[in-house]
Design a protein around this motif. Structure first.
Motif, PDB file in Angstrom:
ATOM      1  N   ASN A 182      -1.229  12.654  15.580  1.00 21.07           N
ATOM      2  CA  ASN A 182      -2.661  12.341  15.467  1.00 21.07           C
ATOM      3  C   ASN A 182      -3.420  12.696  16.752  1.00 21.07           C
ATOM      4  OD1 ASN A 182      -4.840  11.429  13.916  1.00 21.07           O
ATOM      5  ND2 ASN A 182      -4.748   9.371  14.820  1.00 21.07           N
ATOM      6  N   ARG A 183      -3.048  13.822  17.369  1.00 19.65           N
ATOM      7  CA  ARG A 183      -3.695  14.270  18.608  1.00 19.65           C
ATOM      8  C   ARG A 183      -3.599  15.794  18.668  1.00 19.65           C
ATOM      9  NH1 ARG A 183      -1.964  15.924  23.493  1.00 19.65           N
ATOM     10  NH2 ARG A 183      -3.303  15.559  25.315  1.00 19.65           N
ATOM     11  N   THR A 216      -8.583  13.893  16.333  1.00 20.19           N
ATOM     12  CA  THR A 216      -7.573  13.254  15.501  1.00 20.19           C
ATOM     13  C   THR A 216      -7.162  14.211  14.395  1.00 20.19           C
ATOM     14  OG1 THR A 216      -9.294  12.216  14.157  1.00 20.19           O
ATOM     15  CG2 THR A 216      -8.481  10.968  16.046  1.00 20.19           C
TER      16      THR A 216
END
Length: 231
Positions: A182-183, A216
């Motif tokens: 999520n990065r 994200t």
């Protein structure tokens, strides 16, 4: 004053005569040096061509000084500043990698360009925006020319679409790992040819911006952090 010979002993007189005979004869004195003659070189007269060259050089020097003073006065009066570039918002819509490591993606972002000058208008003749991941080009977009009055800001909506971009296996694996964590970190680079207009003149230069963007994971990826710099 020496003692007369008739008051000296015969032995003393004989010693003096022997000493006088043993002394070497006096060397003749060298003649005095001849006086040095100073030869004066004839003085060259300055030709008209040399006078003309000197006058031209002097006038050119004065012109350079005047031009420098004028430029300094204009600079202090206008106080030019470069436009600012910032990312107001971004959205990561999709990231898809198929075999063998072809990347497909969709991202949109909103750029805010401001003209901080109070006496200069800006005209952006050409602009190109590129999307990178790990220094690998992912997408490119050309922007139409636009103008900005002094003190104004402009919002640009940019849509970056990547279609079947071949990535090295290690880069593709890094992108997959970032999506899972999520990065996702992208780099946005842009180049603008700017024409600055003020009073009766104008000048042009290139402006380059680099933005590090952290989002994200898709399909609703939003900005988590950003950092932009302009040169």
């Amino acid at each position: 004053m020496g003692t007369p010979y008739h008051f000296q002993s015969p032995r003393t007189i004989m010693n003096k005569i022997i000493n006088m005979k043993q002394q070497p004869p006096a060397l003749p004195q060298p003649p005095p040096p001849a006086p040095t003659k100073i030869i004066l070189q004839p003085r060259h007269r300055t030709t008209p061509a040399m006078w003309c060259a000197a006058i031209v050089c002097f006038a050119f020097s004065i012109l350079l000084i005047v031009a420098g003073v004028v430029i300094l006065i204009v600079f202090l009066a206008v106080k030019p500043r470069a436009p600012s570039f910032d990312l107001a918002n971004a959205s990561l819509n999709s990231v898809y990698i198929d075999s063998p490591a072809y990347f497909n993606g969709d991202m949109t972002f909103v750029a805010n360009i401001s003209n901080p000058n109070q006496k200069i208008d800006m005209v952006f003749r050409s602009a190109t925006v590129e999307l990178f991941f790990k220094d690998r080009p992912m997408a490119s977009q050309a922007l139409p020319p636009f103008a900005q009055r002094r003190g104004q800001s402009r919002v640009l909506n940019v849509h970056m679409v990547s279609s079947r971009v071949l990535l090295p296996p290690e880069v593709a694996m890094e992108l997959v790992n970032q999506v899972r964590s999520n990065r996702v970190v992208y780099t946005i680079r842009s180049a603008f040819k700017v024409e600055a207009r003020f009073w009766f003149g104008h000048y042009s230069y290139w402006m380059y911006t680099i933005c590090e963007l952290e989002l994200t994971a898709p399909p609703c990826g939003v900005v988590a952090a950003r950092r932009c710099r302009t040169k």
